[in-house]
Design a protein around this motif. Structure first.
Motif, short mmCIF file in Angstrom:
data_model
loop_
_atom_site.label_atom_id
_atom_site.label_comp_id
_atom_site.label_asym_id
_atom_site.label_seq_id
_atom_site.Cartn_x
_atom_site.Cartn_y
_atom_site.Cartn_z
N GLY A 1 0.82 -1.21 0.00
CA GLY A 1 0.00 0.00 0.00
C GLY A 1 0.85 1.26 0.00
O GLY A 1 2.07 1.22 -0.11
N PHE A 2 0.20 2.39 0.09
CA PHE A 2 0.89 3.67 0.12
C PHE A 2 -0.04 4.64 0.80
O PHE A 2 -1.13 4.91 0.33
CB PHE A 2 1.19 4.12 -1.33
CG PHE A 2 2.10 5.31 -1.41
CD1 PHE A 2 3.45 5.18 -1.17
CD2 PHE A 2 1.59 6.56 -1.73
CE1 PHE A 2 4.30 6.28 -1.26
CE2 PHE A 2 2.43 7.66 -1.82
CZ PHE A 2 3.79 7.52 -1.59
N GLY A 3 0.34 5.11 1.93
CA GLY A 3 -0.56 6.02 2.65
C GLY A 3 0.09 6.44 3.94
O GLY A 3 1.33 6.54 4.02
N ILE A 4 -0.71 6.63 4.96
CA ILE A 4 -0.19 7.15 6.22
C ILE A 4 0.84 6.19 6.82
O ILE A 4 1.83 6.60 7.40
CB ILE A 4 -1.35 7.47 7.20
CG1 ILE A 4 -0.86 8.28 8.39
CG2 ILE A 4 -2.06 6.22 7.69
CD1 ILE A 4 -0.48 9.68 8.02
N GLN A 5 0.61 4.87 6.60
CA GLN A 5 1.55 3.89 7.14
C GLN A 5 2.94 4.03 6.50
O GLN A 5 3.96 3.80 7.14
CB GLN A 5 0.99 2.47 6.96
CG GLN A 5 1.67 1.41 7.82
CD GLN A 5 1.67 1.72 9.31
OE1 GLN A 5 0.71 2.28 9.83
NE2 GLN A 5 2.77 1.42 10.01
N THR A 6 2.94 4.45 5.23
CA THR A 6 4.23 4.65 4.54
C THR A 6 5.04 5.70 5.30
O THR A 6 6.26 5.59 5.47
CB THR A 6 4.00 5.14 3.09
OG1 THR A 6 2.93 4.38 2.53
CG2 THR A 6 5.23 5.02 2.25
N LEU A 7 4.31 6.71 5.76
CA LEU A 7 4.95 7.79 6.51
C LEU A 7 5.47 7.27 7.85
O LEU A 7 6.60 7.55 8.26
CB LEU A 7 3.91 8.89 6.74
CG LEU A 7 4.43 10.31 6.85
CD1 LEU A 7 5.00 10.75 5.51
CD2 LEU A 7 3.30 11.24 7.28
N VAL A 8 4.62 6.50 8.54
CA VAL A 8 5.01 5.95 9.85
C VAL A 8 6.23 5.04 9.69
O VAL A 8 7.15 5.08 10.50
CB VAL A 8 3.83 5.16 10.47
CG1 VAL A 8 4.26 4.48 11.76
CG2 VAL A 8 2.65 6.08 10.72
N ASN A 9 6.25 4.27 8.59
CA ASN A 9 7.34 3.32 8.38
C ASN A 9 8.70 3.97 8.19
O ASN A 9 9.73 3.31 8.27
CB ASN A 9 7.05 2.43 7.17
CG ASN A 9 5.94 1.44 7.47
OD1 ASN A 9 5.59 1.23 8.63
ND2 ASN A 9 5.36 0.86 6.42
N ILE A 10 8.70 5.28 7.93
CA ILE A 10 9.99 5.96 7.76
C ILE A 10 10.76 5.93 9.08
O ILE A 10 11.99 5.92 9.10
CB ILE A 10 9.78 7.43 7.29
CG1 ILE A 10 9.20 7.42 5.88
CG2 ILE A 10 11.08 8.21 7.31
CD1 ILE A 10 8.90 8.79 5.33
N VAL A 11 10.03 5.88 10.18
CA VAL A 11 10.70 5.78 11.49
C VAL A 11 10.84 4.30 11.83
O VAL A 11 9.84 3.62 12.06
CB VAL A 11 9.87 6.49 12.58
CG1 VAL A 11 10.61 6.48 13.90
CG2 VAL A 11 9.56 7.91 12.16
N PRO A 12 12.07 3.78 11.79
CA PRO A 12 12.22 2.33 11.98
C PRO A 12 12.01 1.92 13.44
O PRO A 12 12.40 2.64 14.35
CB PRO A 12 13.66 2.07 11.56
CG PRO A 12 14.36 3.35 11.78
CD PRO A 12 13.36 4.46 11.60
N ARG A 13 11.41 0.77 13.59
CA ARG A 13 11.27 0.23 14.94
C ARG A 13 12.62 -0.38 15.34
O ARG A 13 13.02 -0.33 16.48
CB ARG A 13 10.20 -0.87 14.89
CG ARG A 13 9.46 -1.05 16.17
CD ARG A 13 8.42 -2.11 16.00
NE ARG A 13 7.20 -1.57 15.44
CZ ARG A 13 6.22 -2.33 14.97
NH1 ARG A 13 6.34 -3.63 14.94
NH2 ARG A 13 5.13 -1.79 14.50
N ASN A 14 13.26 -0.94 14.34
CA ASN A 14 14.54 -1.59 14.57
C ASN A 14 15.49 -1.25 13.42
O ASN A 14 15.34 -1.76 12.31
CB ASN A 14 14.29 -3.11 14.65
CG ASN A 14 15.57 -3.88 14.81
OD1 ASN A 14 16.66 -3.35 14.67
ND2 ASN A 14 15.43 -5.16 15.08
N PRO A 15 16.46 -0.35 13.66
CA PRO A 15 17.32 0.09 12.55
C PRO A 15 18.11 -1.04 11.91
O PRO A 15 18.41 -1.00 10.72
CB PRO A 15 18.26 1.10 13.20
CG PRO A 15 18.07 1.00 14.66
CD PRO A 15 16.78 0.32 14.93
#
Ligand code: ASP
Length: 435
Positions: free
Chosen positions: A137-151
């Motif tokens: 998909g492509f949406g708000i989650q794409t934005l959230v995913n920019i901040v990694p939970r685990n680098p």
């Protein structure tokens, strides 16, 4: 012989051998065998040599770039300039694409039997991409995913935007700790960067052969008959890419970086050839950084900051290609897209070009999304898949050239010189004076 000349010879030999093989024995088992067991594996090894250093390279160069800025206001200024430039140049590219496709209207004349045949032939491949869009998909989650939970996971998965985010944060934090302590980390990262440079040089020694192998694999299996059928569409995309590359970028480089465009393009020949044959901005990134520093004199700090961002976020060629393709398919399906819908296409093309991965065909799943947004069937992508590899090679050249134009612009706007360091030139290119 200079490196770019050697790569060029490799490209030409690979293409000539591939096209001849295609004409004489295209589709036979022997050709399939040669590609599957010789040229493709060799090409992949070359690609992997480049890709394997991208994560350490991006991390080290971004972090050091930011740490080198010293104060955060400088980072903010350079970051804002870079983003604004990316945005404007990508908008310009999408605009050029849309103007051309509205003028030439390549989709109007496509015979319906060709359309049906293409839809049928490539429907499997199209479906795979549609499934991928459904999953990611492509949406708000794409934005959230920019901040990694685990680098580390982001690094392991090659998730560039997340790696970039972490590297920026790391670099900022590095400027805020005690100088005594940051010194150790900085010299470690400088050492890491030096090591990646040595590996790049090694990989680039393979480049002429790797490029020949990659091009042979593509051309020996390419459906050249398709080129004739989709000739007008292909010509529209290529015309747009050429206009943006050689007129648009020339003007930008001249006006914003006060650089002679001929010198600019001569200096980045090795980068353009690598992008063309790998179809990947990410795989080209090591060469992009190296050549920008050594041939154009972009300071390491700026190159290390602007170019990794650009390889992921600044895809002029991709935005242009997306705009043309959406309107072309709308024309093929007889769907009228008014000014409002076309404006949406431009905005979506720019956004998805930022989100597309810098790998071969990275933009295809997102392109399907743009199609669906304006009511063109996503399955329609099947019509162009057969020629996509060729277009991908060409748009990747513009993608990376646009990144370098950003780097020279930012350098100049920061009042820094574009000076080529003495004899330290990319291995193999040493014989070539940097103008
Ligand atoms: N192959 C392109 C790149 O790496 C992305 C795309 O347009 O598919 O820049």
């Amino acid at each position: 012989m200079a490196l770019h000349n050697r790569i060029f010879v490799g490209l030409m030999l690979g293409a000539a051998a591939g096209v001849t093989t295609n004409l004489l024995a295209g589709g036979t088992r022997t050709v399939e065998w040669i590609v599957s067991y010789i040229t493709d594996p060799f090409g992949q090894i070359f690609l992997r040599m480049l890709i394997m250093i991208v994560v350490p390279l991006v991390f080290a160069s971004l972090t050091l770039g930011i740490a080198g800025f010293g104060d955060l206001s400088r980072l903010g200024r350079v970051g804002a300039k870079t983003m604004l430039y990316f945005l404007l140049v990508t908008l310009l590219a999408a605009g050029i694409g849309l103007t051309l496709v509205n003028t030439i209207r390549p989709g109007d004349g496509l015979p319906s039997e060709i359309k049906e045949r293409l839809l049928l032939t490539y429907q499997g491949q199209a479906q795979d991409s549609i499934t991928r869009v459904g999953q990611t998909g492509f949406g708000i989650q794409t934005l959230v995913n920019i901040v990694p939970r685990n680098p580390l996971k982001a690094a392991a998965e090659g998730d560039m935007l997340a790696i970039i985010f972490f590297a920026i944060l790391f670099g900022v934090a590095l400027t805020r700790i005690d100088k005594e302590r940051s010194r150790t980390l900085i010299s470690f990262l400088e050492g890491l960067l030096d090591v990646t440079v040595v590996i790049i040089d090694l990989a680039m020694k393979l480049a002429p052969f790797g490029v020949a192998a990659l091009i042979f694999s593509v051309t020996s299996r390419f459906g050249f008959d398709l080129l004739a059928k989709l000739g007008l569409y292909v010509a529209t995309v290529l015309a747009g890419l050429l206009i943006h590359q050689f007129i648009g970028l020339s003007l930008l480089v001249k006006i914003f970086a006060k650089l002679n465009p001929i010198h600019f393009f001569r200096s980045i020949r090795a980068v353009m050839l690598t992008a063309f044959s790998t179809s990947s901005s990410s795989a080209t990134l090591p060469t992009t950084i190296r050549v920008s520093e050594q041939e154009l004199g972009v300071p390491r700090q700026i190159a290390g900051f602007v170019l990794p961002l650009g390889a992921t976020m600044n895809m002029n060629g991709t935005a242009l290609f997306e705009g043309v393709t959406v309107l072309f398919l709308a024309q093929v399906f007889g769907i009228q897209l008014g000014l409002g819908a076309q404006a949406i296409v431009v905005v979506m093309s720019v956004l998805t070009a930022v989100g597309a991965a810098g790998v071969p065909g990275g933009s295809i799943p997102l392109l399907i999304l743009v199609l669906q947004t304006v009511g063109v069937p996503g399955e329609g992508i099947a019509i162009i898949l057969g020629v996509d590899r060729l277009l991908d090679m060409c748009r990747t050249v513009l993608n990376v050239s646009g990144d370098i134009s950003a780097a020279v612009f930012v350098t100049r706007s920061e009042g820094l010189p574009l000076e080529v360091p003495g004899a330290l030139v990319l291995t193999g290119a040493a014989a070539e004076p940097a103008n």
